[in-house]
Design a protein around this motif. Sequence first.
Motif, PDB file in Angstrom:
ATOM      1  N   LYS A 193      38.888  33.610  42.652  1.00  0.00           N
ATOM      2  CA  LYS A 193      39.087  32.458  42.079  1.00  0.00           C
ATOM      3  C   LYS A 193      40.648  31.957  42.291  1.00  0.00           C
ATOM      4  CE  LYS A 193      41.359  35.346  38.296  1.00  0.00           C
ATOM      5  NZ  LYS A 193      41.264  36.007  37.104  1.00  0.00           N
ATOM      6  N   ASP A 194      41.267  32.572  42.975  1.00  0.00           N
ATOM      7  CA  ASP A 194      42.469  31.800  43.507  1.00  0.00           C
ATOM      8  C   ASP A 194      42.315  31.347  44.857  1.00  0.00           C
ATOM      9  OD1 ASP A 194      44.176  33.002  41.323  1.00  0.00           O
ATOM     10  OD2 ASP A 194      44.163  34.936  42.407  1.00  0.00           O
ATOM     11  N   ASN A 195      40.963  31.218  45.358  1.00  0.00           N
ATOM     12  CA  ASN A 195      40.699  30.380  46.350  1.00  0.00           C
ATOM     13  C   ASN A 195      41.158  31.257  47.550  1.00  0.00           C
ATOM     14  OD1 ASN A 195      39.132  28.483  46.974  1.00  0.00           O
ATOM     15  ND2 ASN A 195      40.643  26.849  47.616  1.00  0.00           N
ATOM     16  N   ASN A 196      41.399  32.382  47.773  1.00  0.00           N
ATOM     17  CA  ASN A 196      41.772  33.495  48.819  1.00  0.00           C
ATOM     18  C   ASN A 196      40.065  33.757  49.497  1.00  0.00           C
ATOM     19  OD1 ASN A 196      44.445  33.609  48.557  1.00  0.00           O
ATOM     20  ND2 ASN A 196      43.664  35.103  46.866  1.00  0.00           N
ATOM     21  N   ASP A 239      36.136  38.249  39.397  1.00  0.00           N
ATOM     22  CA  ASP A 239      37.260  37.377  39.922  1.00  0.00           C
ATOM     23  C   ASP A 239      36.525  36.717  41.254  1.00  0.00           C
ATOM     24  OD1 ASP A 239      39.182  37.798  38.172  1.00  0.00           O
ATOM     25  OD2 ASP A 239      39.970  39.561  39.582  1.00  0.00           O
TER      26      ASP A 239
END
Length: 158
Positions: A138-141, A121
Amino acid sequence: MKIAGYLLIGLVIVDFGLTFISIDIYRNSFIYLPDFLYNWMLVVPLTIGFSLLYMEKHKGKVAEFEGSLDEGETLLKSGNVSFKESLFNKKQESGVLLLTDRRLLYSGTGKSNDFELLLGDISSVETKFPTYIIIKDKDNNEFKLVVHGKEKWKNEIL
């Protein structure tokens, strides 16, 4: 190490308390210390004592984590780090960063910033001057950490 840390801190407390009644532990016990060292005899044992307690806490977190590894999972690296909300914010939280062959985990003292990422991830790992590492999923955190050996961490994570 924990006992030695508490003993050193206790020595400092006793030494400091006895100075109020004009008793000097080192000079009265015939322990000769050079003047430059004598002036630091409250700071040095206190620093060493707290360092020993901090290292013991780190070992405890690593041991706790090792006990919860999945079957076949291996701990590759661990280290003391600081979690930062942003690069310009002075507020930070101390904790432990753990890397296995499957995931990356941060466990801090405040527990509010703890995170766990599967290695698949993680989309990128950047390093910034002087000792920052920024991990993006992958969620841009973004997870901003202050680490020692930032390039080694980056290479091992990727």
